[in-house]
Design a protein around this motif. Sequence first.
Motif, PDB file in Angstrom:
ATOM      1  N   ALA A  89      -5.362   4.460   4.972  1.00 13.92           N
ATOM      2  CA  ALA A  89      -4.045   5.084   4.828  1.00 13.92           C
ATOM      3  C   ALA A  89      -3.284   5.059   6.150  1.00 13.92           C
ATOM      4  O   ALA A  89      -2.113   4.651   6.212  1.00 13.92           O
ATOM      5  CB  ALA A  89      -4.197   6.518   4.322  1.00 13.92           C
ATOM      6  N   PRO A 113       0.796  -1.236   0.000  1.00 14.39           N
ATOM      7  CA  PRO A 113       0.000   0.000   0.000  1.00 14.39           C
ATOM      8  C   PRO A 113       0.826   1.283   0.000  1.00 14.39           C
ATOM      9  O   PRO A 113       0.493   2.230  -0.710  1.00 14.39           O
ATOM     10  CB  PRO A 113      -0.840  -0.132   1.272  1.00 14.39           C
ATOM     11  CG  PRO A 113      -1.010  -1.605   1.452  1.00 14.39           C
ATOM     12  CD  PRO A 113       0.298  -2.199   1.008  1.00 14.39           C
ATOM     13  N   LYS A 114       1.909   1.333   0.756  1.00 12.43           N
ATOM     14  CA  LYS A 114       2.688   2.564   0.863  1.00 12.43           C
ATOM     15  C   LYS A 114       3.279   2.984  -0.487  1.00 12.43           C
ATOM     16  O   LYS A 114       3.612   4.167  -0.696  1.00 12.43           O
ATOM     17  CB  LYS A 114       3.804   2.393   1.900  1.00 12.43           C
ATOM     18  CG  LYS A 114       4.484   3.713   2.287  1.00 12.43           C
ATOM     19  CD  LYS A 114       5.409   3.527   3.474  1.00 12.43           C
ATOM     20  CE  LYS A 114       6.122   4.836   3.823  1.00 12.43           C
ATOM     21  NZ  LYS A 114       5.165   5.909   4.184  1.00 12.43           N
ATOM     22  N   VAL A 149      -0.456  11.420  -1.864  1.00 16.44           N
ATOM     23  CA  VAL A 149      -1.303  10.767  -2.874  1.00 16.44           C
ATOM     24  C   VAL A 149      -1.967  11.832  -3.724  1.00 16.44           C
ATOM     25  O   VAL A 149      -2.505  12.815  -3.212  1.00 16.44           O
ATOM     26  CB  VAL A 149      -2.375   9.876  -2.207  1.00 16.44           C
ATOM     27  CG1 VAL A 149      -3.335   9.308  -3.259  1.00 16.44           C
ATOM     28  CG2 VAL A 149      -1.720   8.751  -1.420  1.00 16.44           C
ATOM     29  N   ILE A 178       0.344   4.791   4.987  1.00 15.61           N
ATOM     30  CA  ILE A 178       0.410   5.667   3.817  1.00 15.61           C
ATOM     31  C   ILE A 178       0.348   7.121   4.262  1.00 15.61           C
ATOM     32  O   ILE A 178      -0.493   7.489   5.083  1.00 15.61           O
ATOM     33  CB  ILE A 178      -0.771   5.382   2.859  1.00 15.61           C
ATOM     34  CG1 ILE A 178      -0.709   3.945   2.343  1.00 15.61           C
ATOM     35  CG2 ILE A 178      -0.794   6.377   1.696  1.00 15.61           C
ATOM     36  CD1 ILE A 178      -1.976   3.507   1.615  1.00 15.61           C
ATOM     37  N   ASP A 179       1.211   7.953   3.708  1.00 16.79           N
ATOM     38  CA  ASP A 179       1.132   9.396   3.915  1.00 16.79           C
ATOM     39  C   ASP A 179       0.173   9.942   2.856  1.00 16.79           C
ATOM     40  O   ASP A 179       0.535  10.107   1.697  1.00 16.79           O
ATOM     41  CB  ASP A 179       2.510  10.037   3.771  1.00 16.79           C
ATOM     42  CG  ASP A 179       2.489  11.542   4.060  1.00 16.79           C
ATOM     43  OD1 ASP A 179       1.389  12.122   4.131  1.00 16.79           O
ATOM     44  OD2 ASP A 179       3.578  12.139   4.183  1.00 16.79           O
ATOM     45  N   GLU A 180      -1.072  10.188   3.290  1.00 16.60           N
ATOM     46  CA  GLU A 180      -2.095  10.575   2.313  1.00 16.60           C
ATOM     47  C   GLU A 180      -1.764  11.885   1.609  1.00 16.60           C
ATOM     48  O   GLU A 180      -2.202  12.119   0.481  1.00 16.60           O
ATOM     49  CB  GLU A 180      -3.462  10.668   2.984  1.00 16.60           C
ATOM     50  CG  GLU A 180      -4.598  10.817   1.982  1.00 16.60           C
ATOM     51  CD  GLU A 180      -5.966  10.869   2.632  1.00 16.60           C
ATOM     52  OE1 GLU A 180      -6.958  11.021   1.876  1.00 16.60           O
ATOM     53  OE2 GLU A 180      -6.056  10.773   3.860  1.00 16.60           O
ATOM     54  N   SER A 209      -2.307   1.499   7.283  1.00 15.96           N
ATOM     55  CA  SER A 209      -1.277   0.830   6.482  1.00 15.96           C
ATOM     56  C   SER A 209      -0.021   1.668   6.270  1.00 15.96           C
ATOM     57  O   SER A 209       0.860   1.293   5.505  1.00 15.96           O
ATOM     58  CB  SER A 209      -1.859   0.428   5.120  1.00 15.96           C
ATOM     59  OG  SER A 209      -2.381   1.555   4.441  1.00 15.96           O
ATOM     60  N   GLU A 244       2.143   6.153  -2.659  1.00 12.61           N
ATOM     61  CA  GLU A 244       2.565   7.532  -2.424  1.00 12.61           C
ATOM     62  C   GLU A 244       3.227   8.077  -3.686  1.00 12.61           C
ATOM     63  O   GLU A 244       4.042   7.408  -4.318  1.00 12.61           O
ATOM     64  CB  GLU A 244       3.539   7.603  -1.247  1.00 12.61           C
ATOM     65  CG  GLU A 244       2.891   7.287   0.086  1.00 12.61           C
ATOM     66  CD  GLU A 244       3.878   7.311   1.248  1.00 12.61           C
ATOM     67  OE1 GLU A 244       3.442   7.048   2.385  1.00 12.61           O
ATOM     68  OE2 GLU A 244       5.075   7.588   1.024  1.00 12.61           O
TER      69      GLU A 244
END
Length: 343
Positions: free
Chosen positions: A167, A143-144, A177, A172-174, A170, A147
């Motif tokens: 995000a 997932p990451k 995105v 993720i730095d939204e 998991s 980015e």
Amino acid sequence: MIRKPSTKSLLTSTSRRSFLRVTAGAGFAFAAGVRPRPARAATEKILFQLDWIPFGRHTPYYAALENGFYSEKGLDVTIAQGRSTIQGIRTLVAGQSQFIFQDIAVMMSVRATEGSKIKALACMYQKTPHTLFYIKGPSITKPKDIEGKKIAFTPGDSPRRMFPAFAKASGIDESKVSWLSVDPNSKNAVLLNHQAEGMVTYIFTLPVLQKAAQSGDQVGAFVYGDFGADFYSNGIGAMEDYIKEKPVVTRDFVQATMKGLKFTLDHPKEAVGMLKKHQPQLDGDVALQEVEILRNITNAKNTKVLGSMTKKKMQETQDLMVKYMDLKNPVNVSEAFTNEYLS
């Protein structure tokens, strides 16, 4: 007597090529096809607002319609296609629909932020279907990796609204995105034509994407629940005032709908045939694959009463929104759902 929606509103095409039929009525596309002869006079008119354009996942509602499960309860049900979660909820709040099939987490969010007293009456998607799809390749393996990449979404839909929970869960730095807003009918094509690296929607879309993928492409999927963001998803909802005013109608509608779900799981091929009477453009094989995904999502093997909810998981669902979506003034979850009308 509930007024029928105006026939003056003109519907846009539900697809550029595949959706062949459109009807008129207050911005809704109504279910087409011949309805069964009612067991008794169907006097209670019901507009049942779906979350999306009808696909195989919506087979239970057309099965209930075709089998006469609604009409034998005296219900004259019209099924309306949807365009997004928020759009569907707005029809309920405005009194344009009596029942909706929408995301329960978003129902609770609207109840908390706007005070609209929507109550969940049954949960069809006991497991989270929210999914980030991507084309498999070395640049995306977890997932990451999304980015810095472009993700297609439709404004107002639940997978986009619940993305912050996925995000954060998991890693993720939204903020990294890039989001591409697209029409719901174009979202699949945007991913498959590599105009975006990802797309958020429901896992039910996987069979369609796999079948339409370009030669050599393989579709990958990150299901939110597999990465720590699991919650109740779509179910049947209605306004509390309507439920109190018409408890018998509410019970009859819920039970007829759940009967349609059980029939679909027990007789998938026959049920899909009923769906295609109303949606002839659908691929029957793909619809059957969606029904099998639905079988898993409903948690049918582990749920004693189809559609039933627990206070514990409702609380967990809301806690995710508080933690990951900064939901203010969370509701008392006991007031946001009921299993009373399932039996």
